[in-house]
Design a protein around this motif. Structure first.
Motif, PDB file in Angstrom:
ATOM      1  N   ILE A  25       0.890 -10.750 -10.220  1.00  0.00           N
ATOM      2  CA  ILE A  25       0.663  -9.388  -9.750  1.00  0.00           C
ATOM      3  C   ILE A  25      -0.839  -9.151  -9.771  1.00  0.00           C
ATOM      4  N   ILE A  26      -1.353  -8.717  -8.646  1.00  0.00           N
ATOM      5  CA  ILE A  26      -2.779  -8.429  -8.531  1.00  0.00           C
ATOM      6  C   ILE A  26      -2.923  -6.926  -8.316  1.00  0.00           C
ATOM      7  N   PHE A  27      -3.635  -6.268  -9.211  1.00  0.00           N
ATOM      8  CA  PHE A  27      -3.904  -4.848  -9.052  1.00  0.00           C
ATOM      9  C   PHE A  27      -5.263  -4.692  -8.383  1.00  0.00           C
ATOM     10  N   CYS A  28      -5.266  -4.051  -7.261  1.00  0.00           N
ATOM     11  CA  CYS A  28      -6.488  -3.826  -6.498  1.00  0.00           C
ATOM     12  C   CYS A  28      -6.832  -2.347  -6.637  1.00  0.00           C
ATOM     13  N   ASN A  56      -0.320   4.182 -17.720  1.00  0.00           N
ATOM     14  CA  ASN A  56       1.135   4.219 -17.904  1.00  0.00           C
ATOM     15  C   ASN A  56       1.858   3.557 -16.743  1.00  0.00           C
ATOM     16  N   ALA A  57       1.384   3.781 -15.525  1.00  0.00           N
ATOM     17  CA  ALA A  57       2.009   3.165 -14.350  1.00  0.00           C
ATOM     18  C   ALA A  57       1.848   1.649 -14.397  1.00  0.00           C
ATOM     19  N   VAL A  58       0.676   1.160 -14.788  1.00  0.00           N
ATOM     20  CA  VAL A  58       0.447  -0.288 -14.884  1.00  0.00           C
ATOM     21  C   VAL A  58       1.338  -0.881 -15.966  1.00  0.00           C
ATOM     22  N   ILE A 114       2.362 -10.397  -5.591  1.00  0.00           N
ATOM     23  CA  ILE A 114       2.208  -9.041  -5.051  1.00  0.00           C
ATOM     24  C   ILE A 114       0.796  -8.553  -5.349  1.00  0.00           C
ATOM     25  N   CYS A 115       0.207  -7.884  -4.388  1.00  0.00           N
ATOM     26  CA  CYS A 115      -1.054  -7.170  -4.595  1.00  0.00           C
ATOM     27  C   CYS A 115      -0.756  -5.691  -4.352  1.00  0.00           C
ATOM     28  N   VAL A 116      -1.112  -4.848  -5.309  1.00  0.00           N
ATOM     29  CA  VAL A 116      -0.781  -3.423  -5.209  1.00  0.00           C
ATOM     30  C   VAL A 116      -1.864  -2.604  -5.910  1.00  0.00           C
ATOM     31  N   SER A 117      -2.010  -1.362  -5.473  1.00  0.00           N
ATOM     32  CA  SER A 117      -2.881  -0.414  -6.156  1.00  0.00           C
ATOM     33  C   SER A 117      -2.019   0.745  -6.619  1.00  0.00           C
ATOM     34  N   LEU A 118      -2.084   1.056  -7.912  1.00  0.00           N
ATOM     35  CA  LEU A 118      -1.284   2.147  -8.460  1.00  0.00           C
ATOM     36  C   LEU A 118      -2.090   3.416  -8.693  1.00  0.00           C
ATOM     37  N   SER A 119      -3.373   3.391  -8.394  1.00  0.00           N
ATOM     38  CA  SER A 119      -4.206   4.572  -8.638  1.00  0.00           C
ATOM     39  C   SER A 119      -3.846   5.727  -7.707  1.00  0.00           C
ATOM     40  N   LYS A 120      -3.105   5.458  -6.653  1.00  0.00           N
ATOM     41  CA  LYS A 120      -2.694   6.494  -5.704  1.00  0.00           C
ATOM     42  C   LYS A 120      -1.698   7.468  -6.354  1.00  0.00           C
ATOM     43  N   PHE A 121      -0.941   7.005  -7.349  1.00  0.00           N
ATOM     44  CA  PHE A 121       0.052   7.862  -7.992  1.00  0.00           C
ATOM     45  C   PHE A 121      -0.571   9.113  -8.576  1.00  0.00           C
ATOM     46  N   ASN A 122      -1.645   8.909  -9.327  1.00  0.00           N
ATOM     47  CA  ASN A 122      -2.261  10.021 -10.029  1.00  0.00           C
ATOM     48  C   ASN A 122      -3.691   9.619 -10.359  1.00  0.00           C
ATOM     49  N   PRO A 123      -4.625  10.500 -10.093  1.00  0.00           N
ATOM     50  CA  PRO A 123      -6.020  10.119 -10.335  1.00  0.00           C
ATOM     51  C   PRO A 123      -6.399   9.988 -11.811  1.00  0.00           C
ATOM     52  N   SER A 124      -5.567  10.470 -12.731  1.00  0.00           N
ATOM     53  CA  SER A 124      -5.963  10.399 -14.138  1.00  0.00           C
ATOM     54  C   SER A 124      -5.811   8.968 -14.664  1.00  0.00           C
ATOM     55  N   GLN A 125      -6.741   8.585 -15.527  1.00  0.00           N
ATOM     56  CA  GLN A 125      -6.720   7.247 -16.119  1.00  0.00           C
ATOM     57  C   GLN A 125      -5.471   7.047 -16.964  1.00  0.00           C
ATOM     58  N   PHE A 126      -5.044   8.094 -17.672  1.00  0.00           N
ATOM     59  CA  PHE A 126      -3.869   7.992 -18.521  1.00  0.00           C
ATOM     60  C   PHE A 126      -2.631   7.680 -17.681  1.00  0.00           C
ATOM     61  N   LEU A 157       0.852  -1.185   0.000  1.00  0.00           N
ATOM     62  CA  LEU A 157       0.000   0.000   0.000  1.00  0.00           C
ATOM     63  C   LEU A 157       0.889   1.236   0.000  1.00  0.00           C
ATOM     64  N   LEU A 158       0.425   2.282  -0.657  1.00  0.00           N
ATOM     65  CA  LEU A 158       1.202   3.508  -0.802  1.00  0.00           C
ATOM     66  C   LEU A 158       0.549   4.621   0.014  1.00  0.00           C
ATOM     67  N   HIS A 159       1.395   5.497   0.570  1.00  0.00           N
ATOM     68  CA  HIS A 159       0.869   6.526   1.473  1.00  0.00           C
ATOM     69  C   HIS A 159       1.621   7.842   1.300  1.00  0.00           C
ATOM     70  N   TYR A 160       0.875   8.925   1.061  1.00  0.00           N
ATOM     71  CA  TYR A 160       1.444  10.272   1.056  1.00  0.00           C
ATOM     72  C   TYR A 160       1.452  10.815   2.482  1.00  0.00           C
ATOM     73  N   GLU A 161       2.441  11.642   2.787  1.00  0.00           N
ATOM     74  CA  GLU A 161       2.581  12.192   4.137  1.00  0.00           C
ATOM     75  C   GLU A 161       1.313  12.861   4.649  1.00  0.00           C
ATOM     76  N   GLU A 162       0.669  13.639   3.803  1.00  0.00           N
ATOM     77  CA  GLU A 162      -0.467  14.444   4.273  1.00  0.00           C
ATOM     78  C   GLU A 162      -1.806  13.703   4.249  1.00  0.00           C
ATOM     79  N   ASP A 163      -1.824  12.451   3.847  1.00  0.00           N
ATOM     80  CA  ASP A 163      -3.075  11.687   3.792  1.00  0.00           C
ATOM     81  C   ASP A 163      -3.439  11.124   5.166  1.00  0.00           C
ATOM     82  N   VAL A 164      -3.786  12.024   6.058  1.00  0.00           N
ATOM     83  CA  VAL A 164      -4.191  11.645   7.415  1.00  0.00           C
ATOM     84  C   VAL A 164      -5.504  12.375   7.695  1.00  0.00           C
ATOM     85  N   PRO A 165      -6.529  11.703   8.163  1.00  0.00           N
ATOM     86  CA  PRO A 165      -6.569  10.297   8.531  1.00  0.00           C
ATOM     87  C   PRO A 165      -6.465   9.400   7.290  1.00  0.00           C
ATOM     88  N   LEU A 166      -6.098   8.154   7.537  1.00  0.00           N
ATOM     89  CA  LEU A 166      -5.939   7.181   6.463  1.00  0.00           C
ATOM     90  C   LEU A 166      -7.291   6.940   5.795  1.00  0.00           C
TER      91      LEU A 166
END
Length: 159
Positions: free
Chosen positions: A131-134, A113-115, A97-109, A8-17
């Motif tokens: 690899i499982i994308f959640c 590219n990340a996937v 591995i199970c990972v979500s890459l949508s946290k990088f950037n909300p745009s579909q494009f 799971l990926l986390h930005y510093e300011e994303d509090v509360p989780l």
């Protein structure tokens, strides 16, 4: 989702989780929130916490990786994070591995590219067999609509 390693990926300011991280935190009785509150995990770039899943969900191990501050995170950081995910999984000797890459950037494009980059990088780690994308429903729906194809060696399944 059953897997060996959930990343799971986390930005510093994303509090509360919130999002997937918030759901997972809830399933592990807020242990990650406690680490954040106690400033033992802040989400700084490359900061990482490994936690056992303790049978609260179907992943064997849970890793939360810090991405740093969201305003300073740019598209050119994505390959570095993907490398870090694979290096970590390889060191842990997992095959799944199970990972979500949508946290990088909300745009579909940017997500596509990340996937693609993630799938391409997987070739360098033959020990990773699955690899499982959640991803959030809206991301999955767009991927289905566009009938995304990642190459002959990649089996894509949307559930």
């Amino acid at each position: 989702i059953s897997c060996e390693l959930m990343v799971l990926l986390h930005y510093e300011e994303d509090v509360p989780l919130h999002g997937f991280l918030g759901v997972v935190d809830w399933r592990i009785n807020g242990r990650l929130s406690h680490l954040v509150e106690d400033k033992r995990f802040t989400g700084k770039a490359k900061e990482m916490v490994l936690m056992p899943a303790e049978r609260r969900f179907k992943a064997d191990k849970l890793v939360v990786m810090g991405l740093g501050a969201k305003p300073q995170f740019h598209d050119d950081h994505v390959p570095q994070v993907i490398d870090y995910i694979f290096q970590t999984a390889s060191q842990m000797r997992v095959t799944q591995i199970c990972v979500s890459l949508s946290k990088f950037n909300p745009s579909q494009f940017a997500w596509r590219n990340a996937v693609r980059l993630f799938v391409t990088k997987a070739v360098d780690y033959p020990e990773i067999k699955e690899i499982i994308f959640c991803e959030p429903d809206e991301v999955v729906q767009e991927a289905k609509r566009r009938q995304l194809d990642f190459g002959a060696q990649v089996q894509v399944e949307f559930v």
